[in-house]
Design an enzyme around this catalytic site. Structure first.
Site, PDB file in Angstrom:
ATOM      1  N   CYS A 118       0.881  -1.372   0.012  1.00 24.00           N
ATOM      2  CA  CYS A 118       0.024  -0.038   0.056  1.00 24.00           C
ATOM      3  C   CYS A 118       0.800   1.319  -0.058  1.00 24.00           C
ATOM      4  CB  CYS A 118      -1.139  -0.054   1.258  1.00 24.00           C
ATOM      5  SG  CYS A 118      -2.075  -1.268   1.221  1.00 24.00           S
ATOM      6  N   HIS A 259      -3.161   7.057   1.941  1.00 24.97           N
ATOM      7  CA  HIS A 259      -3.626   5.792   1.696  1.00 24.97           C
ATOM      8  C   HIS A 259      -4.953   5.564   2.184  1.00 24.97           C
ATOM      9  CE1 HIS A 259      -4.055   1.719   1.108  1.00 24.97           C
ATOM     10  NE2 HIS A 259      -3.698   1.119   2.378  1.00 24.97           N
ATOM     11  N   ASN A 289     -10.205  -0.392   0.473  1.00 21.38           N
ATOM     12  CA  ASN A 289      -8.736  -0.014   0.429  1.00 21.38           C
ATOM     13  C   ASN A 289      -8.285  -0.885  -0.964  1.00 21.38           C
ATOM     14  OD1 ASN A 289      -6.023  -0.685   0.618  1.00 21.38           O
ATOM     15  ND2 ASN A 289      -6.036  -1.144   2.789  1.00 21.38           N
TER      16      ASN A 289
HETATM   17  O1  UT7 Z   1      -3.259  -1.176   3.725  1.00 19.61           O
HETATM   18  C1  UT7 Z   1      -3.109  -1.282   5.141  1.00 19.61           C
HETATM   19  C2  UT7 Z   1      -4.242  -2.616   5.392  1.00 19.61           C
HETATM   20  N1  UT7 Z   1      -4.657  -2.683   6.474  1.00 19.61           N
HETATM   21  C3  UT7 Z   1      -5.372  -1.765   7.566  1.00 19.61           C
HETATM   22  O2  UT7 Z   1      -5.527  -0.543   7.330  1.00 19.61           O
HETATM   23  C4  UT7 Z   1      -5.894  -2.214   8.709  1.00 19.61           C
HETATM   24  C5  UT7 Z   1      -6.047  -1.351   9.909  1.00 19.61           C
HETATM   25  N2  UT7 Z   1      -6.756  -1.916  10.912  1.00 19.61           N
HETATM   26  C6  UT7 Z   1      -8.037  -1.811  10.911  1.00 19.61           C
HETATM   27  O3  UT7 Z   1      -8.461  -1.189  10.003  1.00 19.61           O
HETATM   28  C7  UT7 Z   1      -8.917  -2.207  12.073  1.00 19.61           C
HETATM   29  O4  UT7 Z   1      -8.190  -3.056  12.826  1.00 19.61           O
HETATM   30  C8  UT7 Z   1     -10.256  -3.213  11.388  1.00 19.61           C
HETATM   31  C9  UT7 Z   1     -11.189  -2.404  10.582  1.00 19.61           C
HETATM   32  C10 UT7 Z   1      -9.616  -4.243  10.659  1.00 19.61           C
HETATM   33  C11 UT7 Z   1     -10.853  -4.114  12.702  1.00 19.61           C
HETATM   34  O5  UT7 Z   1     -11.215  -2.897  13.485  1.00 19.61           O
HETATM   35  P1  UT7 Z   1     -11.025  -2.995  15.150  1.00 19.61           P
HETATM   36  O6  UT7 Z   1     -11.798  -1.942  15.713  1.00 19.61           O
HETATM   37  O7  UT7 Z   1      -9.314  -2.981  15.288  1.00 19.61           O
HETATM   38  O8  UT7 Z   1     -11.581  -4.344  15.526  1.00 19.61           O
HETATM   39  P2  UT7 Z   1     -10.903  -5.426  16.124  1.00 19.61           P
HETATM   40  O9  UT7 Z   1     -10.253  -6.217  15.354  1.00 19.61           O
HETATM   41  O10 UT7 Z   1     -10.463  -4.964  17.547  1.00 19.61           O
HETATM   42  O11 UT7 Z   1     -12.326  -6.370  16.567  1.00 19.61           O
HETATM   43  C12 UT7 Z   1     -13.277  -5.841  17.313  1.00 19.61           C
HETATM   44  C13 UT7 Z   1     -14.319  -6.877  17.347  1.00 19.61           C
HETATM   45  C14 UT7 Z   1     -14.082  -8.422  17.509  1.00 19.61           C
HETATM   46  O12 UT7 Z   1     -14.849  -9.056  18.391  1.00 19.61           O
HETATM   47  P3  UT7 Z   1     -14.674  -9.388  19.839  1.00 19.61           P
HETATM   48  O13 UT7 Z   1     -13.433 -10.073  20.149  1.00 19.61           O
HETATM   49  O14 UT7 Z   1     -14.778  -8.057  20.481  1.00 19.61           O
HETATM   50  O15 UT7 Z   1     -15.814 -10.139  20.324  1.00 19.61           O
HETATM   51  C15 UT7 Z   1     -14.093  -9.107  16.056  1.00 19.61           C
HETATM   52  O16 UT7 Z   1     -14.234 -10.347  16.063  1.00 19.61           O
HETATM   53  O17 UT7 Z   1     -15.136  -7.010  16.111  1.00 19.61           O
HETATM   54  C16 UT7 Z   1     -15.174  -8.382  15.683  1.00 19.61           C
HETATM   55  N3  UT7 Z   1     -15.012  -8.102  14.168  1.00 19.61           N
HETATM   56  C17 UT7 Z   1     -16.116  -8.033  13.537  1.00 19.61           C
HETATM   57  N4  UT7 Z   1     -17.309  -7.844  13.663  1.00 19.61           N
HETATM   58  C18 UT7 Z   1     -18.355  -7.627  12.575  1.00 19.61           C
HETATM   59  C19 UT7 Z   1     -13.810  -8.261  13.301  1.00 19.61           C
HETATM   60  N5  UT7 Z   1     -14.370  -7.984  12.001  1.00 19.61           N
HETATM   61  C20 UT7 Z   1     -15.590  -7.854  12.321  1.00 19.61           C
HETATM   62  C21 UT7 Z   1     -16.647  -7.724  11.042  1.00 19.61           C
HETATM   63  N6  UT7 Z   1     -17.943  -7.495  11.488  1.00 19.61           N
HETATM   64  N7  UT7 Z   1     -16.378  -7.538   9.788  1.00 19.61           N
END
Ligand code: UT7
Length: 336
Positions: A118, A259, A289
């Site tokens: 990216c 990005h 993205n």
């Molecule tokens: O080019 C670079 C590429 N990557 C990025 O830019 C990624 C950067 N990171 C992010 O954008 C965020 O970390 C994400 C959008 C991927 C995730 O958001 P988050 O606020 O960090 O969520 P999390 O991973 O801490 O998950 C929170 C909760 C979890 O459930 P529990 O464990 O609290 O019960 C996940 O299992 O949300 C759950 N979860 C979802 N729920 C509904 C994770 N993905 C999803 C989903 N839908 N798609």
């Protein structure tokens, strides 16, 4: 690293973009994995993403974006000296830039791929500009293009909601005044495991005593929270470094062009730098993205909407796998 010293300046004179026709919205994703439109919008800001079908190649998207950029720069493909294709998802692992050179009819251009995930567009901008700065080439086509839908694990809700496909391009030209004001690019392999599209080999014996590893690339794996933390810490730092090198102040930045990974990352970076929301370019709601393509697609849209005007100062920053990150500060358009 005073860029202006060598005497050959850089002008960014054209932009173009191309995204596939097929749209997948968040409700469509919720039919595939346990998620919801509310969750995706609240955590990422993404509503739609464009996906390439099996008949759409990376070269198709890249060539269309490139033609539009070359046209805006009022050049012909035969004027291009160098084509740099920033991509992590080429049609051909040997490189797709040569095919793009052929399809464009850029007969005199040398062409190669550059991989920095990216950050690819920013790394490509810095790389391409070196050839202009040293006086070797006058007209350079830089393309950022990715079809990550080929490599997403569509049953992993942590990653499949994020990515979309597309291509964006710019034309860079030698100029008397220099519009590339400063840059800073960085790598940190210690965190490489946080975001991978890795090759996994299986052992295969050719003859007695001669074994090779043959396998394939496995879908994207990501530690979302790690990447999030990395982005909101390192991106403001690298922008400040590039601003310092450009000898300007953050207040002189007209447009923050990050990005397009996550709206929360865009907001957090802008907040840390004290850049008001009106100066932040964001189109990720529509495309998700798109990896190396996200910065040039957003740039092209903002230019064609008349938002970004000639002479405006843009801080473009990429970040992602490697880990890699970087920022280039440039002014849009040919000098007045
Ligand atoms: O080019 C670079 C590429 N990557 C990025 O830019 C990624 C950067 N990171 C992010 O954008 C965020 O970390 C994400 C959008 C991927 C995730 O958001 P988050 O606020 O960090 O969520 P999390 O991973 O801490 O998950 C929170 C909760 C979890 O459930 P529990 O464990 O609290 O019960 C996940 O299992 O949300 C759950 N979860 C979802 N729920 C509904 C994770 N993905 C999803 C989903 N839908 N798609």
């Amino acid at each position: 690293m005073l860029l202006q010293q060598s005497g050959f300046g850089i002008a960014v004179t054209g932009s173009g973009s191309c995204t596939p026709q097929v749209t997948l919205d968040n409700n469509g994703l919720s039919q595939m994995v346990e998620t919801s439109d509310e969750w995706i919008v609240a955590r990422t800001g993404i509503r739609y993403r464009r996906l390439a079908d099996d008949r759409t190649s990376l070269c198709d998207l890249a060539v269309t974006a490139a033609r539009r950029a070359i046209e805006m720069a009022r050049l012909a493909p035969a004027d291009i000296d160098l084509i740099v294709l920033a991509t992590s998802s080429p049609d051909d692992l040997f490189g797709s830039a040569g095919q793009i050179q052929y399809q464009l009819g850029a007969t005199k251009a040398v062409a190669f791929d550059l991989t920095a995930a990216c950050s690819g567009f920013v790394f490509g901008l810095v790389t391409a500009s070196q050839f202009i700065r040293t006086g070797v080439y006058q007209n350079v086509l830089l393309i950022g293009a990715d079809i990550l839908s080929r490599w997403v694990n569509w049953s992993d809700r942590g990653t499949c909601i994020l990515f979309g496909d597309g291509a964006g391009a710019v034309v860079l030209q030698a100029a008397e005044t220099d519009s590339l004001l400063g840059f800073e690019i960085r790598s940190d392999g210690t965190q490489n495991a946080s975001l991978n599209l890795a090759y996994k080999a299986e052992s295969k014996a050719l003859i007695e005593g001669v074994t090779i590893g043959q396998g394939g690339f496995h879908p994207i794996t990501m530690n979302g929270q790690e990447i999030y933390r990395f982005a909101v810490k390192k991106v403001p730092e690298v922008i400040e470094k590039a601003v310092f090198r450009a000898n300007i102040s953050v207040a002189e930045i007209d447009w923050l062009l990050l990005h397009q990974a996550n709206q929360r990352i865009l907001d957090a970076v802008a907040q840390r730098l004290n850049i008001p929301a009106q100066k932040v370019i964001s189109n990720l709601a529509n495309y998700g993205n798109t990896s190396a393509a996200s910065i040039p697609i957003a740039l092209d849209e903002a230019v064609r909407e008349g938002k970004i005007k000639r002479g405006d100062t843009i801080a473009a920053a990429g970040f992602g796998a490697g880990l890699s990150w970087g920022c280039a500060i440039f002014q849009w358009g040919a000098s007045k």
